[in-house]
Design an enzyme around this catalytic site. Sequence first.
Site, mmCIF file in Angstrom:
data_model
loop_
_atom_site.group_PDB
_atom_site.id
_atom_site.type_symbol
_atom_site.label_atom_id
_atom_site.label_comp_id
_atom_site.label_asym_id
_atom_site.label_seq_id
_atom_site.Cartn_x
_atom_site.Cartn_y
_atom_site.Cartn_z
ATOM 1 N N LYS A 53 0.698 -1.351 0.139
ATOM 2 C CA LYS A 53 0.049 0.014 -0.155
ATOM 3 C C LYS A 53 0.628 1.419 -0.162
ATOM 4 O O LYS A 53 0.825 2.264 -0.508
ATOM 5 C CB LYS A 53 -1.150 0.259 1.673
ATOM 6 C CG LYS A 53 -0.283 -0.134 2.181
ATOM 7 C CD LYS A 53 -0.146 1.332 3.156
ATOM 8 C CE LYS A 53 0.173 1.747 4.530
ATOM 9 N NZ LYS A 53 0.606 2.901 4.463
ATOM 10 N N THR A 99 -4.057 6.093 3.116
ATOM 11 C CA THR A 99 -2.566 6.175 3.253
ATOM 12 C C THR A 99 -2.848 7.084 1.535
ATOM 13 O O THR A 99 -2.076 7.680 1.436
ATOM 14 C CB THR A 99 -1.905 4.882 2.971
ATOM 15 O OG1 THR A 99 -2.157 3.790 3.546
ATOM 16 C CG2 THR A 99 -0.224 5.855 3.358
HETATM 17 O O1 LIG Z 1 1.212 2.856 7.337
HETATM 18 C C1 LIG Z 1 1.045 4.471 7.983
HETATM 19 C C2 LIG Z 1 -0.646 5.151 8.578
HETATM 20 O O2 LIG Z 1 -1.233 3.311 8.661
HETATM 21 C C3 LIG Z 1 1.616 5.660 7.458
HETATM 22 O O3 LIG Z 1 1.530 5.604 5.941
HETATM 23 P P1 LIG Z 1 3.009 6.789 5.483
HETATM 24 O O4 LIG Z 1 4.588 6.311 6.250
HETATM 25 O O5 LIG Z 1 2.692 7.275 4.426
HETATM 26 O O6 LIG Z 1 3.077 8.209 6.772
#
Ligand SMILES: O=C(CO)COP(=O)(O)O
Length: 325
Positions: free
Chosen positions: A183, A240
């Site tokens: 993701k 995300t």
């Molecule tokens: O994994 C995350 C939320 O579940 C955080 O996402 P980011 O690392 O893109 O900030």
Amino acid sequence: MKIGVIGGGAWGTALAQVASQGGETLLWSRELEVAASIAATRENTLFLPGVPLSEAIRPTTDLADLSECDAWLVVTPAQHMRRVLEAAPGCPGALLLCSKGIEEASGQLLHQVAREACPGASVMVLSGPTFAHEVAAGLPTALTLAAEIEAEAEAVRTRLARPAFRIYLSDDVAGAEVGGAVKNVLAIACGVVEGRGLGQNARAALIARGFAEMTRFGLARGARAETLAGLSGLGDLVLTCSSTSSRNFSLGKGLGEGRQAAELMADRRTVAEGAFTAPVLRRLAEAEGVEMPIVAAVDDLLAGRADVDAVLGRLLSRPLRPERT
Ligand SMILES: O=C(CO)COP(=O)(O)O
Ligand SMILES: NC(=O)C1=CN([C@@H]2O[C@H](COP(=O)(O)OP(=O)(O)OC[C@H]3O[C@@H](n4cnc5c(N)ncnc54)[C@H](O)[C@@H]3O)[C@@H](O)[C@H]2O)C=CC1
């Protein structure tokens, strides 16, 4: 069960805040300034500013202190996990992996790395849609705890779960990990859509077709479809891909606005894991014959091999096919 958290970034600090509600919690950080600022002001001014931290969090920069803990929450960036675990004193009974990525050098998922670095520990994966600042603020959050032995996961859940920190159990360790790793790459792609002004239809299409890529890759790695459609997969993908609170989404937005990856990555202290996952994920997918055109597009953009127009043109000119995964 005494908890030790390895990694004083935003997520490690938020998890320490949750764990500290059940007793003293050790928080190991690599940076002296993190431990010093928590000790002096009860705030992680570097990675989680503005959140008052519990008195029950004991900061340290000495890995040896972890030997007093029964369970470690491992929250280092994925590429550094092996080195930190190898430097840690022995191994605890339970090792909960909370980072999201694939080790670039070996192509291994993190539970495979952890089993090599810490043979004998019970390795589990804690993952889901969990922005650190929301968890630290006590906002309602649900996540997956995956472990091979349910009784061990149950014991950890009893220690960590709170009404606003809902933990669902699973026995699909690989599935819980694949979702979180993939993701991040797809969030970069969604950020590109935003930065380039391609519209909300395009973003929804990308989430759905990205999920098809995640599912293809996950199934090839032995994950179950239901896990990929759960909190640690689709749930985290939707979170995300929807918000500039995501570092991966923000990185993609910058790319979509025409900036270079090297410039966007330079001097950043926070981690956008998708940038490290994209090349290894593409390599693994190609080796296994799994089609992942969005992942390949992100990899080419990050490496500067193609610009946004080129990868967009490539994706939009793919043959029209049945929708099935
Ligand atoms: O994994 C995350 C939320 O579940 C955080 O996402 P980011 O690392 O893109 O900030
Ligand atoms: N921030 C979030 O909301 C969430 C993050 N995660 C995951 O948690 C992991 C850690 O992310 P964050 O806590 O957000 O980090 P962060 O971006 O807030 O901070 C960077 C972290 O990287 C560490 N680091 C940098 N260089 C290092 C090195 N050479 N060796 C060891 N550590 C090094 C720093 O000490 C710091 O802990 C990542 O895998 C991320 O995907 C998972 C869920 C939520």
